[in-house]
Design an enzyme around this catalytic site. Structure first.
Site, PDB file in Angstrom:
ATOM      1  N   GLY A 158     -18.381  32.197 -13.240  1.00  0.00           N
ATOM      2  CA  GLY A 158     -17.832  30.850 -13.192  1.00  0.00           C
ATOM      3  C   GLY A 158     -16.594  30.779 -12.323  1.00  0.00           C
ATOM      4  O   GLY A 158     -16.477  31.462 -11.302  1.00  0.00           O
ATOM      5  N   GLY A 159     -15.639  29.954 -12.738  1.00  0.00           N
ATOM      6  CA  GLY A 159     -14.409  29.792 -11.966  1.00  0.00           C
ATOM      7  C   GLY A 159     -13.639  31.078 -11.793  1.00  0.00           C
ATOM      8  O   GLY A 159     -12.878  31.239 -10.832  1.00  0.00           O
ATOM      9  N   GLY A 184     -18.456  36.377  26.686  1.00  0.00           N
ATOM     10  CA  GLY A 184     -17.483  35.881  25.725  1.00  0.00           C
ATOM     11  C   GLY A 184     -17.104  36.912  24.689  1.00  0.00           C
ATOM     12  O   GLY A 184     -15.990  36.872  24.144  1.00  0.00           O
ATOM     13  N   ALA A 185     -17.989  37.847  24.391  1.00  0.00           N
ATOM     14  CA  ALA A 185     -17.681  38.890  23.418  1.00  0.00           C
ATOM     15  C   ALA A 185     -16.546  39.780  23.928  1.00  0.00           C
ATOM     16  O   ALA A 185     -15.707  40.241  23.148  1.00  0.00           O
ATOM     17  CB  ALA A 185     -18.927  39.720  23.127  1.00  0.00           C
TER      18      ALA A 185
END
Length: 567
Positions: free
Chosen positions: A222-223, A457-458
């Site tokens: 859960g949280g 771009g790498a």
């Protein structure tokens, strides 16, 4: 009516007289006072008062209570052991230096009263909190106790965690949380949720101020799962640790899928698929030993340097094995871990997210005694290309190192970003931008070493000169270009190749020309994008000297509230 006969009789019905018991007949009458008259009452023996408390008695009572609290419930301890788990205090003994733990709020108990809680108020309220040392260095820690309320978090439980978090921040000490909890204590309602919110807010305030380590040793559902997610490092233990927002029952109800706890949120799932777990171990002993080792590599806070060990005179250290590890042929794979080991002191490095996004490696190590962050492409996995998960993994690591002033060494051998419809649709542009943003805003010493390929771009996002690396070194095998020679020739000379009587011969010729002109090892150095072309054998010594040169680097961040990281 008037009672007749026996003076000790009482009336039940108008026609019936019942004698009173014999003892009541002999009970003495209490005299009644007339106006102004005081009649003394008969007194028996004087009441017996307990003896006045003495310090030895108080000490004994105090020691007995503390021993009772520390020992815990025997049935709960046995059940914990039967599940293959240590108790909270046993875990602290494994984590901390002997006799170094100072506990806070040992006697804390919840103040709730609903749904039977008023009759069940155990001490500690299910969490052991305080401070100790690891190799003599101060840390703050809390360990949830599954033997008390299943480790569930209520108001008092949360308040103890808040306290050690506040102390960790104010003293500039690392914070370690040992998680083993059933989640929010339902009986305390919104106050349990409020307690979680206080933890999360403090974690965000502590982010980049002190290192935060979360160790999941049982359920974390859960949280509660957001606490590890907000930490810098997450450790999990196979078979016993599990972490998810909604459990298997809820999943089946909503989606119809049947899944086990381990399949949904086990250690291997988060170590290999989600990337939530930084390190996964088989047992608690090795897990907590690794936490100790990690702490030895980290600064206590953002103002302190990482612990440094004596110099190994690495500036004069030649390592011919570098050239043996990395093939000259650009498309032949090798394991970048071997390069990390050759670069690091004593061949030791601490790898993070070993099984997630394996096409990029991130590790902490020492070079000549200094702690550094190592980032490297991994040619044995997808040829070392960058994809979405790899970009996220490296970006988070770069940001951590920058936050805590740990120099970055980036080892580059990357053919580009992974192409494909799935990659584009899953947001590879945004993920790649995260890595770009992380490097661009980093102010720590940054050293780039290009081993072989550095395409497109790498190349840019792997800490190139254009985005601010302080020193760029390259091996003679470096190839820095928009793309590989084969790909470039196919694009540039598509029509010529289609019309050629012997396309293969023409392609080989054009590839040779393109490689010679645009991908020769001196091309980038001649244009100031590489500072030096080094012998591979000198890689360790060159990096060590670069770290010496950059150790006093100071670069202020821009004056702004904060950047907008492309999350």
């Amino acid at each position: 009516m008037t009672l007749q006969g026996d003076p000790g009789a009482q009336r039940t019905e108008d026609s019936e007289v019942v004698p009173l018991p014999e003892d009541r007949l002999r009970r003495p009458r209490i005299p009644r006072a007339t106006d102004g008259q005081v009649i003394p009452l008969a007194r028996g023996a004087e009441p017996v008062h307990p003896p006045e408390p003495t310090m030895p008695l108080l000490r004994t009572q105090r020691d007995e209570l503390r021993e009772h609290i520390v020992d815990g419930r025997l049935d709960g301890v046995r059940r914990q052991h039967s599940l293959g788990k240590h108790t909270a205090r046993e875990r602290l003994d494994l984590l901390l230096d002997p006799d170094s733990f100072t506990e806070v709020e040992l006697y804390r108990r919840h103040q709730a009263s609903g749904l039977g809680l008023a009759e069940n108020r155990p001490y500690t309220d299910g969490v052991v909190a305080g401070s100790g040392t690891i190799d003599g260095r101060r840390v703050f820690v809390y360990a949830q106790d599954f033997t008390v309320f299943g480790g569930s978090l209520g108001e008092a439980h949360a308040a103890k965690i808040h306290k050690v978090m506040d102390l960790a921040i104010s003293t500039g000490s690392p914070l370690i949380g040992l998680n083993d909890s059933g989640g929010a204590r339902i009986q305390e309602g919104v106050m349990a949720l409020n307690g979680y919110g206080g933890i999360f807010r403090r974690q965000v305030e502590a982010s980049g101020v002190i290192p935060q380590i979360s160790v999941v040793l049982g359920p974390c559902a859960g949280g509660a799962a957001y606490s590890p997610a907000l930490a810098d490092f997450v450790f999990m233990v196979r078979d016993t640790a599990r972490m998810y927002l909604t459990g298997p029952d809820v999943v089946e109800t909503v989606t119809g899928e049947r899944v086990s706890h381990d399949e949904l949120g086990g250690a291997d799932v988060h170590g290999a698929s989600s990337g939530v777990a930084t390190v996964v171990h088989d047992d608690e002993e090795t897990c907590l030993a690794d936490v100790r080792y990690l702490v030895s590599l980290l600064p206590s806070n953002y103002l302190d340097p990482a612990p440094r060990e004596p110099s190994q005179d690495a500036g004069k250290d030649r390592r011919p094995r570098f050239a043996e590890l990395v093939p000259v042929e650009p498309n032949k794979p090798y394991d970048m871990r071997d390069v990390f080991a050759e670069l690091a002191d004593d061949g030791e490095f601490f790898e993070l997210h070993e099984r997630w996004a394996q096409n990029v490696l991130c590790a902490l190590a020492r070079v000549d005694g200094r702690v550094v962050g190592l980032v490297g492409n991994q040619p044995v996995v997808f040829a070392g290309v960058l994809d979405g998960p790899a970009s996220q993994k490296a970006a988070r690591f770069v940001r951590f190192c920058d936050a805590f002033s740990i120099p970055l060494v980036t080892l580059v051998d990357v053919p580009g970003f992974l192409p494909g419809v799935e990659q584009e649709h899953s947001g590879i542009i945004r993920h790649g931008a995260q890595l770009l943003h992380a490097y661009c805003e980093a102010t720590v010493p940054r050293i780039q070493v290009i081993l072989r390929k550095a395409y497109g771009g790498a190349y840019i996002v792997m800490d190139s000169r254009s985005i601010g690396t302080d020193l760029s070194l390259a091996w003679p095998t470096n190839q820095i270009a928009v793309m590989g020679a084969e790909g470039a020739v196919n694009v540039l000379f598509r029509k010529d190749l289609a019309a050629a009587p012997d396309p293969d011969a023409l392609r080989a010729h054009l590839v040779g020309e393109y490689t010679e002109e645009f991908m020769n090892p001196h091309y980038a150095a001649e244009r100031g994008l590489v500072d030096d072309i080094i012998d591979p054998a000198d890689t360790r010594s060159a990096v060590a000297r670069a770290l010496d040169m950059l150790q006093d680097k100071r670069k202020a961040a821009p004056q702004r509230k904060h950047g907008n990281h492309p999350i």
